[in-house]
Write an enzyme that holds these catalytic residues in place. Structure first.
Site, PDB file in Angstrom:
ATOM      1  N   GLU A  76      -1.912  -4.459  -6.629  1.00 54.25           N
ATOM      2  CA  GLU A  76      -1.483  -4.786  -5.200  1.00 54.25           C
ATOM      3  C   GLU A  76      -0.225  -5.488  -5.272  1.00 54.25           C
ATOM      4  O   GLU A  76       0.860  -5.136  -4.413  1.00 54.25           O
ATOM      5  CB  GLU A  76      -2.351  -6.375  -4.911  1.00 54.25           C
ATOM      6  CG  GLU A  76      -1.851  -6.785  -3.510  1.00 54.25           C
ATOM      7  CD  GLU A  76      -2.663  -8.103  -3.168  1.00 54.25           C
ATOM      8  OE1 GLU A  76      -2.505  -8.516  -2.231  1.00 54.25           O
ATOM      9  OE2 GLU A  76      -2.987  -8.705  -4.179  1.00 54.25           O
ATOM     10  N   ASP A  77       0.248  -6.105  -6.250  1.00 57.22           N
ATOM     11  CA  ASP A  77       1.770  -6.666  -6.545  1.00 57.22           C
ATOM     12  C   ASP A  77       2.598  -6.072  -7.217  1.00 57.22           C
ATOM     13  O   ASP A  77       3.908  -6.441  -7.392  1.00 57.22           O
ATOM     14  CB  ASP A  77       1.662  -8.245  -6.716  1.00 57.22           C
ATOM     15  CG  ASP A  77       0.704  -8.894  -5.560  1.00 57.22           C
ATOM     16  OD1 ASP A  77       0.725  -8.586  -4.616  1.00 57.22           O
ATOM     17  OD2 ASP A  77       0.359  -9.935  -5.998  1.00 57.22           O
TER      18      ASP A  77
END
Length: 706
Positions: A76-77
């Site tokens: 996700e990051d």
């Protein structure tokens, strides 16, 4: 910050055969991906995944879950992808990380429609691999522990989401310690004054009474020693939020709240649990209604323990939980006990529940086809409730949420039993269906052929399964009724334009209106979601007059000579769409009668006065008054609702007078201004469907001469 070797040591303390190289590689990979990223507190971001991994290591989980925790934010990051994680760590871990990522993207506190859809995704993720939820819960726990670095509005949002979703889910999974901590952390954000007040009162109480926990623990150990039982005894004060909730639920002040202390007795065997219970009850008086035996009747998440509340030292109520060591391990980790390791092998705990079976018991009562509101209600009912245990007449155990009724019991047995339920006996005594069941009661359901669920049942039952089944049955019943009504309205509408209603015509209309079937078309027609005029316009647009082309009342009749005028006969009140005939009157023009009007018999010998007429084909204004003779219940709000139903059909009440008034019913004549016969049938059928309308007929008065 915890180092890779610190984490490996933590895991190897319970799993000496852990793959240290795998953990080390995951640590290095995660640190590299998150390099340069900071948390709101200013700490390096990777301290968060490491802390989540440590929480799961404390729960003694397997290597795959620990690695997933270290990598749970990489997809996700960071620039890492599913393919990258799979290439480095294998498909199992990649799918776990991807599952956590998808859960992170769910906005569980958004609108009701979106929240219901996200709940569906949540349960889908749980059904694939429950470890995804374990990582997400640990992630939320660490975020709540460090929430002070976030903006106040974000703190409140996360805290509410935690209290509404994650804390109850942790409790439902058997991880009560995590539920307690999540609730307390959320409470600290949402009501800091309330939490501080509880803590201050605790300090005052300890100052006044001394160390109550040590005293009661010593008392319990003394009684167990006398019974020659070797057991561990622990005591604790309950969490501030738990106390606050009890105060709110019971409407009690802190000084009147009794059971604010809890004690655990860990025995060597199941037999000794019951011996310990006897010793405690022999020493202190048991509080009626506060005994639960979850050893003989375990919860669906594997939880086993004996709960009893006694009046202890100085009359203070204390709760005592008695269980074995293996039961305690499951009580601490819940469903997660399935993945627990010790000495390098997965723990063979006989009380650890199979997560696949557990998630099946949680979701089997949830119907994904339900409306969003219904599905969301069912999810929360299944997640948030405690249980009671009742018995069938044959002695089989039925698990129900607290507050359940005989109707809930019937639907747990089988939907058919619930649908046909007409009564119930509890412990051999006939009781109302809204009776709240208690632990240990025997329930016998009485059924009858032809019985159907009642709308009032929705407010009686508490289980998601029962509510879903009742709503489905009511919808099906309404659908059958609406289809019949729609069929009649469609037939009238087709006759009105001189066309024959056929199955092919209805199927064609449904297809052109993007409806799945002709039954769906008729159902919507009967429930007034669409109009018969729209159906006709869809098939025969050339036959329908459009707004602006509304027929003037003076031109409503076809067949009159240019100088003839007409009036509707008051005796039969004909409306457009009905077969009509005209009777001429000298100096008064033509009086329009319905073809079945009894008055016409008076003119059988005067055929020269008869005029063959018909209504103009097109859209008529709602100016044709029809009288209805109605009998309705004499209850508050009934007449208002009847008027509202008429208004919803775009009809106007021009007059209303009562013919009879009784304590239990009214009989009245209602004059309604309508467009045509189709409009009349729609209004009448809608009124007939109301449960407070006993009878409704069209009122014709032969005494009202033309």
């Amino acid at each position: 910050m915890t180092t890779a070797e610190d984490l490996i040591d933590l895991v190897r303390a319970y799993n000496p055969k852990s793959n240290a190289n795998l953990l080390r590689r995951a640590f290095v990979y995660g640190a590299g991906m998150h390099e340069g990223q900071l948390r709101h507190s200013g700490d390096p971001y990777f301290t968060h995944p490491v802390a989540v991994a440590a929480v799961l290591a404390d729960m003694q989980l397997d290597d795959a879950t620990i690695v997933t925790a270290l990598l749970h934010d990489t997809i996700e990051d960071t620039k890492s992808t599913f393919g990258d994680v799979e290439a480095h760590f294998g498909k199992e871990i990649a799918e776990l990380v991807d599952g956590v990522t998808k859960l992170t993207n769910l906005q569980l506190n958004s609108s009701e429609t979106k929240q219901a859809e996200n709940f569906r995704k949540l349960f889908m993720a749980m059904s694939r691999d429950l470890r995804v939820i374990l990582v997400k819960l640990a992630d939320r726990l660490h975020n709540m522990r460090t929430i002070k670095s976030m903006r106040p509005d974000k703190q409140a949002q996360k805290a509410r989401e935690t209290m509404d979703i994650y804390a109850p889910l942790a409790g439902r999974m058997g991880m009560q310690w995590m539920r307690d901590e999540l609730e307390d952390l959320g409470f600290q954000v949402l009501n800091p004054e309330g939490r501080t007040s509880i803590i201050r009162r605790f300090i005052t109480l300890q100052r006044e009474t001394g160390d109550v926990i040590h005293k009661i623990t010593t008392d319990i150990r003394h009684e167990l020693d006398k019974a020659r039982i070797e057991a561990e005894v622990f005591g604790r004060a309950k969490k501030p939020y738990s106390i606050w909730r009890k105060m709110e639920e019971k409407k009690l002040s802190f000084s009147r709240l009794s059971d604010i202390y809890g004690f655990r007795v860990i025995c060597a065997s199941e037999f000794e649990c019951y011996v310990a219970l006897g010793a405690i009850h022999q020493r202190w008086r048991a509080v009626p209604g506060r005994f639960k035996d979850y050893i003989s009747q375990p919860k669906s998440n594997g939880y086993r323990s004996i709960h009893t509340t006694v009046s202890g030292r100085d009359g203070k109520r204390v709760e005592v939980q008695i269980r074995t060591r293996q039961m305690h391990e499951v009580a601490e980790t819940g469903v997660a006990a399935h993945w627990s390791y010790r000495d390098g092998i997965r723990v063979e705990n006989p009380f650890a529940v199979d997560p696949v079976k557990w998630i099946a018991t949680l979701t089997e009562r949830l119907d994904p086809s339900e409306d969003n509101e219904d599905f969301l209600e069912a999810v929360k009912l299944e997640m948030y409730t405690d249980q009671v245990f009742c018995f069938t007449p044959k002695g089989e155990v039925v698990k129900l949420p607290r507050g359940a009724t005989p109707l809930d019991f019937a639907y747990v047995i089988h939907t058919r039993i619930g649908d046909s339920c007409v009564g119930a006996k509890v412990d051999g005594i006939r009781v109302p269906l809204w009776t709240r069941l208690k632990n240990g009661q025997s329930v016998d359901i009485i059924t009858a052929e032809g019985q159907r669920p009642q709308a009032t049942w929705i407010d009686i039952v508490v289980t998601g399964r029962a509510k879903t089944a009742i709503r489905r049955s009511l919808r099906d019943e309404d659908r059958e009724r609406f289809i019949k009504l729609g069929l009649e309205l469609a037939r009238i509408a087709f006759d009105h334009v001189g066309k024959r209603m056929t199955d092919r015509a209805l199927i064609t209309a449904a297809r052109r209106m993007d409806l799945p079937s002709s039954d769906e078309l008729l159902s919507r027609l009967g429930s007034a979601e669409i109009t018969a005029r729209l159906v006709i316009e869809t098939l025969y647009p050339e036959l329908i007059a459009h707004p602006g082309d509304e027929i003037e009342p003076g031109r409503a009749i076809v067949g009159l000579s240019p100088k003839q005028t007409f009036q509707r006969a008051r005796c039969c009140q004909p409306v457009p769409g009905e077969r009509i005939v005209g009777i001429t009157y000298r100096g008064r023009g033509v009086m329009i009668h319905a073809i079945d009007c009894p008055i016409l018999g008076e003119f059988e010998e005067e055929t020269e006065r008869w005029v063959d007429l018909q209504w103009h084909s097109g859209l008529h204004p709602a100016v044709h008054t029809v009288s209805f003779d109605m009998t309705i219940s004499n209850d508050a709000g009934v007449l208002g609702r009847i008027c509202t139903l008429i208004g919803q059909q775009k009809a106007n009440i021009s007059d209303l007078h009562f013919r009879d008034r009784k304590p239990d019913f009214y009989r009245l004549i209602v004059d309604v201004d309508l467009r045509d016969v189709e409009h009349m049938h729609a209004v009448r059928q809608m009124l007939e469907a109301d449960s407070d309308v006993a009878t409704i007929t069209r009122h014709r008065d032969p005494d009202l001469k033309p």
